[in-house]
Motif scaffolding. Structure first.
Motif, mmCIF file in Angstrom:
data_model
loop_
_atom_site.group_PDB
_atom_site.id
_atom_site.type_symbol
_atom_site.label_atom_id
_atom_site.label_comp_id
_atom_site.label_asym_id
_atom_site.label_seq_id
_atom_site.Cartn_x
_atom_site.Cartn_y
_atom_site.Cartn_z
ATOM 1 N N GLU A 261 0.838 -1.202 0.000
ATOM 2 C CA GLU A 261 0.000 0.000 0.000
ATOM 3 C C GLU A 261 0.876 1.257 0.000
ATOM 4 O O GLU A 261 0.586 2.231 -0.714
ATOM 5 N N ALA A 262 1.936 1.247 0.786
ATOM 6 C CA ALA A 262 2.839 2.396 0.801
ATOM 7 C C ALA A 262 3.509 2.578 -0.559
ATOM 8 O O ALA A 262 3.679 3.710 -1.051
ATOM 9 N N LEU A 263 3.886 1.455 -1.200
ATOM 10 C CA LEU A 263 4.514 1.547 -2.513
ATOM 11 C C LEU A 263 3.519 2.037 -3.561
ATOM 12 O O LEU A 263 3.885 2.793 -4.467
ATOM 13 N N ASP A 264 2.240 1.621 -3.459
ATOM 14 C CA ASP A 264 1.217 2.134 -4.386
ATOM 15 C C ASP A 264 1.181 3.649 -4.358
ATOM 16 O O ASP A 264 1.178 4.317 -5.402
ATOM 17 N N ARG A 265 1.165 4.210 -3.160
ATOM 18 C CA ARG A 265 1.083 5.665 -3.042
ATOM 19 C C ARG A 265 2.360 6.340 -3.552
ATOM 20 O O ARG A 265 2.293 7.403 -4.179
ATOM 21 N N LYS A 266 3.493 5.732 -3.288
ATOM 22 C CA LYS A 266 4.740 6.317 -3.770
ATOM 23 C C LYS A 266 4.790 6.301 -5.295
ATOM 24 O O LYS A 266 5.144 7.300 -5.938
ATOM 25 N N LEU A 267 4.413 5.171 -5.918
ATOM 26 C CA LEU A 267 4.417 5.087 -7.382
ATOM 27 C C LEU A 267 3.399 6.043 -7.985
ATOM 28 O O LEU A 267 3.648 6.643 -9.039
ATOM 29 N N GLU A 268 2.258 6.206 -7.311
ATOM 30 C CA GLU A 268 1.248 7.152 -7.798
ATOM 31 C C GLU A 268 1.815 8.568 -7.817
ATOM 32 O O GLU A 268 1.631 9.315 -8.792
ATOM 33 N N ALA A 269 2.512 8.957 -6.759
ATOM 34 C CA ALA A 269 3.095 10.303 -6.701
ATOM 35 C C ALA A 269 4.197 10.469 -7.750
ATOM 36 O O ALA A 269 4.292 11.519 -8.401
ATOM 37 N N LEU A 270 5.016 9.426 -7.942
ATOM 38 C CA LEU A 270 6.072 9.497 -8.945
ATOM 39 C C LEU A 270 5.492 9.639 -10.354
ATOM 40 O O LEU A 270 5.990 10.420 -11.169
ATOM 41 N N ALA A 271 4.454 8.880 -10.663
ATOM 42 C CA ALA A 271 3.839 8.957 -11.985
ATOM 43 C C ALA A 271 3.236 10.335 -12.221
ATOM 44 O O ALA A 271 3.351 10.902 -13.321
ATOM 45 N N ARG A 272 2.618 10.880 -11.188
ATOM 46 C CA ARG A 272 2.026 12.209 -11.331
ATOM 47 C C ARG A 272 3.118 13.259 -11.522
ATOM 48 O O ARG A 272 2.962 14.194 -12.313
ATOM 49 N N THR A 273 4.237 13.132 -10.827
ATOM 50 C CA THR A 273 5.308 14.132 -10.910
ATOM 51 C C THR A 273 6.058 14.043 -12.237
ATOM 52 O O THR A 273 6.357 15.069 -12.852
ATOM 53 N N THR A 274 6.375 12.824 -12.669
ATOM 54 C CA THR A 274 7.195 12.659 -13.871
ATOM 55 C C THR A 274 6.384 12.628 -15.151
ATOM 56 O O THR A 274 6.936 12.823 -16.236
#
Length: 545
Positions: free
Chosen positions: A70-83
């Motif tokens: 779950e923590a990785l889901d949120r991190k990947l979501e933020a990375l995809a939105r940023t990049t």
């Protein structure tokens, strides 16, 4: 009459060929610019799987730690939105996606089986892989960049080129990129995507349809364009080439028509001249005036066309220069942070020596002033050497290893930090002048200055600040330890201490220890942090000469 007709046809043909050559040259320039745009788009994401490969949330998710996915889901979501990546996801050893940036959407990749995908298989086998394919869930085509993690999983970043394709379409002409098999993967005409530019064997066709999840009707032959000029250039993506087609019909025929008109006008002028010799003077004047008017009108048209073409070429030159400037600024941005971090202390030391020299001059102590000026010269040389070393580090070059006196390295680092060390008690183990280690003096000083600077800053508010330099010489290694009695390093920060941009200081860059660690690895040693009950301890391990 026949001769005149031949002259007109020859002029039209030559003008048409010159127009085609001009269009072909312009198409080649534009193709290179568009390939650069595509390369820069892919380069933005190429290092993302590498950065995520050692992420602690990735490792925890693959290890099955509760709550890690779950923590990785949120991190990947933020990375995809940023990049701006289309989707980022993690595949475990069984081939199942265990975390994804689109975990909130109905089309979430979490739980999907991707073990059959070629980019997953290749990444497991060789470490890295790339494949352009159609999504099995989203049905959206894109480039998949995959990298194997240390725990046996595969991190995947998917890129889509919708914006690039729209930019190409607005710029004019037909642009498409084909892979090593001649299959179109990116195009300003979406209908051409997955079209084949050459005949493919049936076995290869079947394999590509299965591996890339291609839609029905894919791999049809790309329609020919016999009346176009085409320019093809290579891209940075292995096996990919970019082709730009431009229609030659309107421009070439316009040039031919203009040349024919010009030749006809010239023939008319000649005929008028010959006719005028046989006619009365007034008829000659009238014909001449008409001819001059026609030539003036045509000259005006040609002048306007030349001005428009010059303006178009100037705009293209501005665009090329803007791309070059963007590339120079991007490269400068990558080196500036490291240069500023590595030269801050020598500059501070030079400022201190200069201020001290002013006081000594007032006292008449010229001998001490000369010593300070000599120290300033050595520090200036060191700044130049540091800049040269940082340039080599940015290019990932190992440099030449040679024996270096460890005592000189320690003395140089202490000299750079002389003013900052006045506030702490420095205890040093004796170091034999004959003790040599493998490396470069400036690079080893960089490492020691970074570690000492961190210790000094950690002791800013500590009572009785103390730093100890402890030496341990063994048969196969030499270890220099830097230990302080400060507050120590938080456990959460210590776990990612050598990760770029990780720092516990609000004004820190998070680059110093990363650079120091990489330098030691290049020199055959290492830099490690050892937790203590109070304070912090770093060990610099070197290879004896």
């Amino acid at each position: 009459m026949l001769a005149a007709a031949l002259i007109v046809l020859a002029a039209a043909y030559l003008a048409r060929e010159r127009a085609r050559d001009t269009l072909a040259q312009g198409a080649l320039t534009d193709a290179r610019l568009r390939a650069s745009l595509l390369d820069s788009e892919i380069a933005r994401f190429r290092l993302l799987p590498l950065a995520l490969g050692d992420d602690r949330d990735v490792a925890a998710t693959l290890a099955g730690t509760p709550g890690a996915s779950e923590a990785l889901d949120r991190k990947l979501e933020a990375l995809a939105r940023t990049t701006g990546a289309a989707v980022i996801y993690l595949v475990d050893r069984s081939g199942r996606a265990v975390a994804a940036s689109n975990w909130r959407t109905p089309a979430s990749f979490v739980g999907q089986d991707y073990g059959f995908r070629r980019y997953v298989r290749d990444a497991r086998r060789v470490g890295v892989a790339a494949q352009f394919a159609r999504g099995t869930v989203s049905r959206q085509p894109g480039l998949y960049l995959a990298r194997r993690t240390g725990a046996g999983g595969v991190v995947v970043v998917k890129l889509v080129f919708d914006q690039v394709e729209r930019d190409w379409a607005r710029a004019g002409g037909d642009t498409f990129v084909r892979d090593a098999n001649g299959v179109v993967v990116v195009s300003s005409r979406p209908a051409w995507r997955f079209a084949a530019t050459r005949a493919l064997p049936p076995a290869l066709l079947a394999a590509m349809r299965a591996e890339a999840s291609l839609p029905a009707g894919a791999l049809r032959r790309l329609p020919p364009a016999p009346d176009n000029v085409a320019a093809t250039v290579a891209t940075a993506q292995p096996g990919w080439t970019l082709t730009l087609r431009r229609a030659t019909g309107p421009a070439a025929w316009a040039a031919a028509r203009n040349a024919a008109i010009g030749a006809g006008l010239a023939l008319l002028a000649l005929a008028a001249l010959l006719w005028g010799l046989r006619q009365r003077i007034d008829l000659t004047r009238r014909r001449t005036a008409e001819l001059e008017d026609a030539v003036a009108a045509r000259t005006g048209e040609l002048t306007r066309e030349m001005d428009e073409r010059a303006a178009s070429e100037a705009r293209a030159a501005d665009l090329r220069e803007a791309l070059r400037q963007a590339n120079r600024l991007a490269t400068l941005g990558q080196v500036t942070a490291s240069v500023a971090h590595e030269t801050a202390q020598p500059v501070a030391a030079i400022r201190t020596f200069a201020q001290t020299s002013a006081v000594l001059l007032d006292r008449g102590d010229t001998g001490a002033v000369r010593d300070n000026l000599a120290a300033i010269a050595r520090l200036s040389d060191r700044i130049g050497a540091v800049t040269q070393e940082l340039r080599g580090f940015a290019r990932r070059r190992a440099g030449t290893l040679r024996p270096v006196a460890l005592a000189e390295v320690i003395d140089g680092a202490v000299l750079i930090l002389k003013e900052q060390l006045r506030t702490v008690t420095l205890v040093r183990d004796p170091v034999e002048p004959a003790l040599l280690v493998m490396g470069g003096r400036v690079r080893l000083e960089q490492v020691l200055v970074n570690v000492l600077q961190n210790a000094i800053e950690a002791l800013a508010d500590a009572p009785g600040p103390r730093i100890a330099l402890q030496l341990r010489v063994e048969a196969a290694r030499v270890v220099l330890a830097v230990e302080d009695n400060g507050p120590g390093i938080a456990e959460a920060v210590a776990a990612r201490l050598f990760t770029p941009f990780v720092t516990s200081r609000s004004d820190g860059l998070g680059l110093g220890l990363v650079i120091a660690h990489d330098i030691m690895v290049e020199l055959g040693g290492t830099l490690r942090h050892l937790p203590l009950a109070s304070g912090a301890r770093f060990e610099i391990e070197m290879v004896p000469a």
